[in-house]
Motif scaffolding. Structure first.
Motif, PDB file in Angstrom:
ATOM      1  N   SER A  46      43.747  34.434  41.113  1.00 25.81           N
ATOM      2  CA  SER A  46      42.865  34.881  42.204  1.00 25.81           C
ATOM      3  C   SER A  46      41.403  34.717  41.829  1.00 25.81           C
ATOM      4  CB  SER A  46      43.151  36.341  42.548  1.00 25.81           C
ATOM      5  OG  SER A  46      44.465  36.518  43.036  1.00 25.81           O
ATOM      6  N   ALA A  47      41.076  35.023  40.576  1.00 24.31           N
ATOM      7  CA  ALA A  47      39.686  34.894  40.133  1.00 24.31           C
ATOM      8  C   ALA A  47      39.212  33.454  40.204  1.00 24.31           C
ATOM      9  CB  ALA A  47      39.549  35.430  38.712  1.00 24.31           C
ATOM     10  N   ILE A  48      40.043  32.517  39.763  1.00 25.50           N
ATOM     11  CA  ILE A  48      39.663  31.099  39.821  1.00 25.50           C
ATOM     12  C   ILE A  48      39.457  30.670  41.272  1.00 25.50           C
ATOM     13  CG2 ILE A  48      40.441  28.749  39.351  1.00 25.50           C
ATOM     14  CD1 ILE A  48      41.939  29.899  36.912  1.00 25.50           C
ATOM     15  N   SER A  49      40.352  31.073  42.144  1.00 27.54           N
ATOM     16  CA  SER A  49      40.231  30.710  43.557  1.00 27.54           C
ATOM     17  C   SER A  49      38.961  31.284  44.167  1.00 27.54           C
ATOM     18  CB  SER A  49      41.458  31.206  44.339  1.00 27.54           C
ATOM     19  OG  SER A  49      42.635  30.563  43.886  1.00 27.54           O
ATOM     20  N   GLU A  50      38.647  32.544  43.826  1.00 28.82           N
ATOM     21  CA  GLU A  50      37.430  33.179  44.362  1.00 28.82           C
ATOM     22  C   GLU A  50      36.180  32.501  43.836  1.00 28.82           C
ATOM     23  OE1 GLU A  50      36.782  35.713  46.479  1.00 28.82           O
ATOM     24  OE2 GLU A  50      38.864  36.099  47.025  1.00 28.82           O
ATOM     25  N   LEU A  51      36.166  32.146  42.571  1.00 25.82           N
ATOM     26  CA  LEU A  51      35.004  31.447  42.024  1.00 25.82           C
ATOM     27  C   LEU A  51      34.828  30.087  42.685  1.00 25.82           C
ATOM     28  CD1 LEU A  51      35.494  32.404  38.271  1.00 25.82           C
ATOM     29  CD2 LEU A  51      33.505  33.008  39.667  1.00 25.82           C
ATOM     30  N   ASP A  52      35.935  29.409  42.942  1.00 21.87           N
ATOM     31  CA  ASP A  52      35.858  28.120  43.629  1.00 21.87           C
ATOM     32  C   ASP A  52      35.298  28.267  45.041  1.00 21.87           C
ATOM     33  OD1 ASP A  52      36.796  26.544  41.560  1.00 21.87           O
ATOM     34  OD2 ASP A  52      38.878  26.551  42.238  1.00 21.87           O
ATOM     35  N   SER A  53      35.764  29.280  45.746  1.00 22.08           N
ATOM     36  CA  SER A  53      35.390  29.400  47.165  1.00 22.08           C
ATOM     37  C   SER A  53      34.015  30.007  47.373  1.00 22.08           C
ATOM     38  CB  SER A  53      36.434  30.235  47.910  1.00 22.08           C
ATOM     39  OG  SER A  53      36.476  31.563  47.422  1.00 22.08           O
ATOM     40  N   THR A  54      33.546  30.829  46.434  1.00 26.23           N
ATOM     41  CA  THR A  54      32.266  31.519  46.626  1.00 26.23           C
ATOM     42  C   THR A  54      31.115  30.867  45.881  1.00 26.23           C
ATOM     43  OG1 THR A  54      32.637  33.001  44.737  1.00 26.23           O
ATOM     44  CG2 THR A  54      33.465  33.723  46.905  1.00 26.23           C
ATOM     45  N   GLY A  55      31.409  30.072  44.853  1.00 24.57           N
ATOM     46  CA  GLY A  55      30.348  29.505  44.034  1.00 24.57           C
ATOM     47  C   GLY A  55      29.710  30.502  43.093  1.00 24.57           C
ATOM     48  N   ALA A  56      30.319  31.688  42.936  1.00 23.02           N
ATOM     49  CA  ALA A  56      29.774  32.702  42.042  1.00 23.02           C
ATOM     50  C   ALA A  56      29.858  32.234  40.591  1.00 23.02           C
ATOM     51  CB  ALA A  56      30.528  34.019  42.225  1.00 23.02           C
ATOM     52  N   ASP A  57      29.004  32.821  39.752  1.00 23.90           N
ATOM     53  CA  ASP A  57      29.011  32.500  38.329  1.00 23.90           C
ATOM     54  C   ASP A  57      30.003  33.342  37.555  1.00 23.90           C
ATOM     55  OD1 ASP A  57      26.991  30.516  38.387  1.00 23.90           O
ATOM     56  OD2 ASP A  57      25.443  32.068  38.424  1.00 23.90           O
ATOM     57  N   LEU A  58      30.377  34.491  38.093  1.00 23.76           N
ATOM     58  CA  LEU A  58      31.209  35.418  37.343  1.00 23.76           C
ATOM     59  C   LEU A  58      32.113  36.182  38.297  1.00 23.76           C
ATOM     60  CD1 LEU A  58      30.151  37.759  34.455  1.00 23.76           C
ATOM     61  CD2 LEU A  58      31.182  38.773  36.480  1.00 23.76           C
ATOM     62  N   ALA A  59      33.382  36.302  37.938  1.00 23.62           N
ATOM     63  CA  ALA A  59      34.318  37.168  38.647  1.00 23.62           C
ATOM     64  C   ALA A  59      34.623  38.352  37.743  1.00 23.62           C
ATOM     65  CB  ALA A  59      35.602  36.424  38.994  1.00 23.62           C
ATOM     66  N   MET A  60      34.502  39.558  38.295  1.00 20.32           N
ATOM     67  CA  MET A  60      34.738  40.779  37.515  1.00 20.32           C
ATOM     68  C   MET A  60      35.841  41.572  38.187  1.00 20.32           C
ATOM     69  SD  MET A  60      31.873  43.445  36.158  1.00 20.32           S
ATOM     70  CE  MET A  60      32.279  44.857  35.130  1.00 20.32           C
ATOM     71  N   MET A  61      36.740  42.135  37.371  1.00 18.44           N
ATOM     72  CA  MET A  61      37.932  42.808  37.876  1.00 18.44           C
ATOM     73  C   MET A  61      38.195  44.094  37.112  1.00 18.44           C
ATOM     74  SD  MET A  61      40.045  39.293  38.180  1.00 18.44           S
ATOM     75  CE  MET A  61      38.905  38.651  36.969  1.00 18.44           C
ATOM     76  N   PRO A  62      38.986  44.991  37.668  1.00 16.30           N
ATOM     77  CA  PRO A  62      39.347  46.210  36.948  1.00 16.30           C
ATOM     78  C   PRO A  62      40.427  45.948  35.900  1.00 16.30           C
ATOM     79  CG  PRO A  62      40.352  46.216  39.120  1.00 16.30           C
ATOM     80  CD  PRO A  62      39.493  44.983  39.046  1.00 16.30           C
ATOM     81  N   TYR A  63      40.765  46.996  35.162  1.00 11.46           N
ATOM     82  CA  TYR A  63      41.718  46.902  34.067  1.00 11.46           C
ATOM     83  C   TYR A  63      42.510  48.206  34.008  1.00 11.46           C
ATOM     84  CZ  TYR A  63      38.206  49.868  31.882  1.00 11.46           C
ATOM     85  OH  TYR A  63      37.333  50.897  31.630  1.00 11.46           O
ATOM     86  N   SER A  64      43.500  48.257  33.147  1.00 10.07           N
ATOM     87  CA  SER A  64      44.229  49.489  32.886  1.00 10.07           C
ATOM     88  C   SER A  64      44.423  49.628  31.384  1.00 10.07           C
ATOM     89  CB  SER A  64      45.579  49.502  33.608  1.00 10.07           C
ATOM     90  OG  SER A  64      46.396  48.427  33.161  1.00 10.07           O
ATOM     91  N   TYR A  65      44.906  50.800  30.968  1.00 11.38           N
ATOM     92  CA  TYR A  65      45.181  51.078  29.560  1.00 11.38           C
ATOM     93  C   TYR A  65      46.669  51.339  29.350  1.00 11.38           C
ATOM     94  CZ  TYR A  65      40.251  52.032  28.271  1.00 11.38           C
ATOM     95  OH  TYR A  65      38.924  51.941  27.996  1.00 11.38           O
ATOM     96  N   ARG A  66      47.134  50.972  28.178  1.00 10.28           N
ATOM     97  CA  ARG A  66      48.444  51.429  27.715  1.00 10.28           C
ATOM     98  C   ARG A  66      48.319  51.736  26.239  1.00 10.28           C
ATOM     99  NH1 ARG A  66      52.860  49.118  25.493  1.00 10.28           N
ATOM    100  NH2 ARG A  66      52.265  46.952  25.920  1.00 10.28           N
ATOM    101  N   ARG A  67      48.820  52.905  25.819  1.00  5.80           N
ATOM    102  CA  ARG A  67      48.646  53.324  24.435  1.00  5.80           C
ATOM    103  C   ARG A  67      49.869  52.963  23.610  1.00  5.80           C
ATOM    104  NH1 ARG A  67      44.987  56.163  21.926  1.00  5.80           N
ATOM    105  NH2 ARG A  67      43.974  56.666  23.913  1.00  5.80           N
ATOM    106  N   GLY A  68      49.659  52.121  22.595  1.00  6.76           N
ATOM    107  CA  GLY A  68      50.712  51.772  21.663  1.00  6.76           C
ATOM    108  C   GLY A  68      51.954  51.235  22.343  1.00  6.76           C
ATOM    109  N   HIS A  69      53.096  51.825  22.010  1.00 11.51           N
ATOM    110  CA  HIS A  69      54.378  51.387  22.557  1.00 11.51           C
ATOM    111  C   HIS A  69      54.783  52.192  23.785  1.00 11.51           C
ATOM    112  CE1 HIS A  69      54.992  48.754  19.143  1.00 11.51           C
ATOM    113  NE2 HIS A  69      54.740  49.756  18.330  1.00 11.51           N
TER     114      HIS A  69
END
Length: 326
Positions: free
Chosen positions: A107-130
């Motif tokens: 999705s990020a690659i597609s958005e960068l292609d369509s918008t011409g933006a220099d940077l795509a920024m997205m959220p993340y999540s955490y998982r601790r160990g196992h």
């Protein structure tokens, strides 16, 4: 077939690794599974002792190159070495022990292609160990992200409209960058062992002419358990935080326009990250950490301080004063 007409890969993924033999092969396979895209993986082995390079070479892919460093320099140095070899239209810096979400990457690659933006920024999540339990972003990041997205799935904006992203946790793996823009502009990461991603985070955002925010998680950050992980070490090595802050402030203060527009965001971030560190650092280095913070705050000019107090954020000015005089 890739969308680009030449042999240029769509994406380069730069992976610093040190003793990541158990995880890096699976990560590389996920990246290479990105559909309809040509991918380059540049892995920089930071003096592993567990055969991490062999885990990648065993995949037998011409899309993977491994650079082996003779001694351990840290992830920032490794990212700089890898980025110099990036040939993809876009670049993602990713860690060898985290989980990537390839659908969001597409999705990020597609958005960068369509918008011409220099940077795509997205959220993340955490998982601790196992653990199988996932948690959301850090609380500051969550509040800022939701305030800017307001229920939207994507948003295109200049940094002037979303400046609090500068204060985000300084992770490298939730951003996809337009490679030529950042290579030409000299993007780099700090080369201290701890907090080397602060400089890279700030440069990534400040150098972007246009950003696209995409509300899809691109990474699950695996928080290691126990004391071996750098994130868990809070002794003298943690004082490298102040070297990282000095280098980042050098970059900002060297451009008067950036300093005038964004320095209050920088100082808010600097106080939050140093409060976090000092509250956890080993008792024998607490006094030195406080001294280093005061020295860093005193780099601020009177003009800059008065701008913050009178025009930007009076409460921040009060926080600066209390830390500088503590």
């Amino acid at each position: 077939m890739p969308e680009n007409a030449s042999n240029t890969p769509d994406l380069t993924v730069v992976i610093p690794m040190c003793n990541a033999a158990d995880t890096v092969g699976g990560l590389a396979q996920q990246i290479l599974s990105l559909p309809n895209r040509e991918v380059q993986i540049v892995a920089i082995d930071d003096a592993s002792t567990d055969g991490s390079p062999d885990a990648l070479r065993a995949l037998g892919s011409d899309a993977i190159s491994v650079i082996e460093l003779e001694s351990n320099h840290g992830a920032g140095y490794a990212r700089n070495v890898g980025f110099a070899q990036a040939t993809g239209r876009y670049t993602l810096f990713f860690d060898a022990d985290d989980e990537i979400h390839v659908e969001a990457l597409e999705s990020a690659i597609s958005e960068l292609d369509s918008t011409g933006a220099d940077l795509a920024m997205m959220p993340y999540s955490y998982r601790r160990g196992h653990s199988t339990e996932y948690t959301g972003m850090n609380s500051f990041d969550e509040v800022v992200w939701r305030s800017y997205m307001s229920g939207m799935s994507d948003r295109v904006a200049p940094l002037t409209e979303v400046p609090r992203l500068l204060g985000f946790s300084n992770y490298p793996w939730n951003k996809v960058l337009r490679t030529d823009r950042y290579q030409d502009a000299g993007l780099r990461f700090g080369e201290v062992h701890v907090h080397n991603d602060i400089l890279g985070h700030w440069m990534s955002l400040l150098l972007a002419r246009k950003l696209v925010l995409l509300d899809e998680q691109i990474c699950t950050h695996i928080v290691g358990e126990g004391g071996a992980n750098l994130s868990n070490r809070m002794g003298r090595e943690r004082l490298a935080l102040f070297d990282a802050l000095d280098e980042t402030y050098d970059m900002i203060s060297g451009n008067p326009e950036l300093r005038n527009r964004y320095s209050h965001h920088y100082w808010d971030f600097a106080l939050r990250v140093t409060d976090w560190a000092i509250s956890r650092i080993s008792p024998e280095v607490v006094d030195e950490a406080r001294y280093r913070l005061q020295a860093h705050l005193l780099r601020m000019s009177i003009v800059e301080f008065m701008r913050i107090r009178e025009r930007r954020d009076p409460s921040l000015a009060n926080r600066i004063t209390s830390r500088a005089l503590a």
